[in-house]
Design a protein around this motif. Structure first.
Motif, PDB file in Angstrom:
ATOM      1  N   TYR A  61       0.377   9.014  -1.902  1.00 53.80           N
ATOM      2  CA  TYR A  61      -0.480   7.848  -2.084  1.00 53.80           C
ATOM      3  C   TYR A  61      -0.262   7.218  -3.466  1.00 53.80           C
ATOM      4  N   LYS A  74       3.130   5.458  -3.741  1.00 56.48           N
ATOM      5  CA  LYS A  74       3.136   4.155  -3.078  1.00 56.48           C
ATOM      6  C   LYS A  74       2.461   3.098  -3.942  1.00 56.48           C
ATOM      7  N   LYS A  75       1.334   3.464  -4.564  1.00 52.11           N
ATOM      8  CA  LYS A  75       0.625   2.529  -5.438  1.00 52.11           C
ATOM      9  C   LYS A  75       1.473   2.167  -6.660  1.00 52.11           C
ATOM     10  N   ARG A  97       4.214  -0.236  -5.586  1.00 55.87           N
ATOM     11  CA  ARG A  97       3.694  -1.589  -5.384  1.00 55.87           C
ATOM     12  C   ARG A  97       3.453  -2.283  -6.714  1.00 55.87           C
TER      13      ARG A  97
END
Length: 71
Positions: A23, A26-27, A30
């Motif tokens: 998680y 992924k953040k 981004r």
């Protein structure tokens, strides 16, 4: 009275940490992509000047904190 008993399923912690790591990765990806898009048109020279100014300001502030701690 057992305060720290053995866990029945040892894999739950590993799965949870893997899920959290995925998680966060992924953040971070981004955010990195967003920052790359925002700074796409900025020249290398401008980035270097901004980095020098930031490092100079941060260093001077940290030195001020260190010196004021001894005063």
């Amino acid at each position: 009275m057992k305060l720290f008993g053995k866990k029945k399923n040892g894999e739950t912690n590993e799965k949870l940490t893997d899920h959290i790591a995925c998680y966060l990765e992924k953040k971070q990806r981004r955010l990195a992509n967003w920052l790359n898009i925002k700074t796409n048109g900025v020249s290398t020279k401008s980035v270097m000047y901004a980095l020098i100014v930031f490092c100079t300001l941060a260093t001077s502030y940290l030195l001020y904190i260190i010196i004021s701690a001894f005063s």
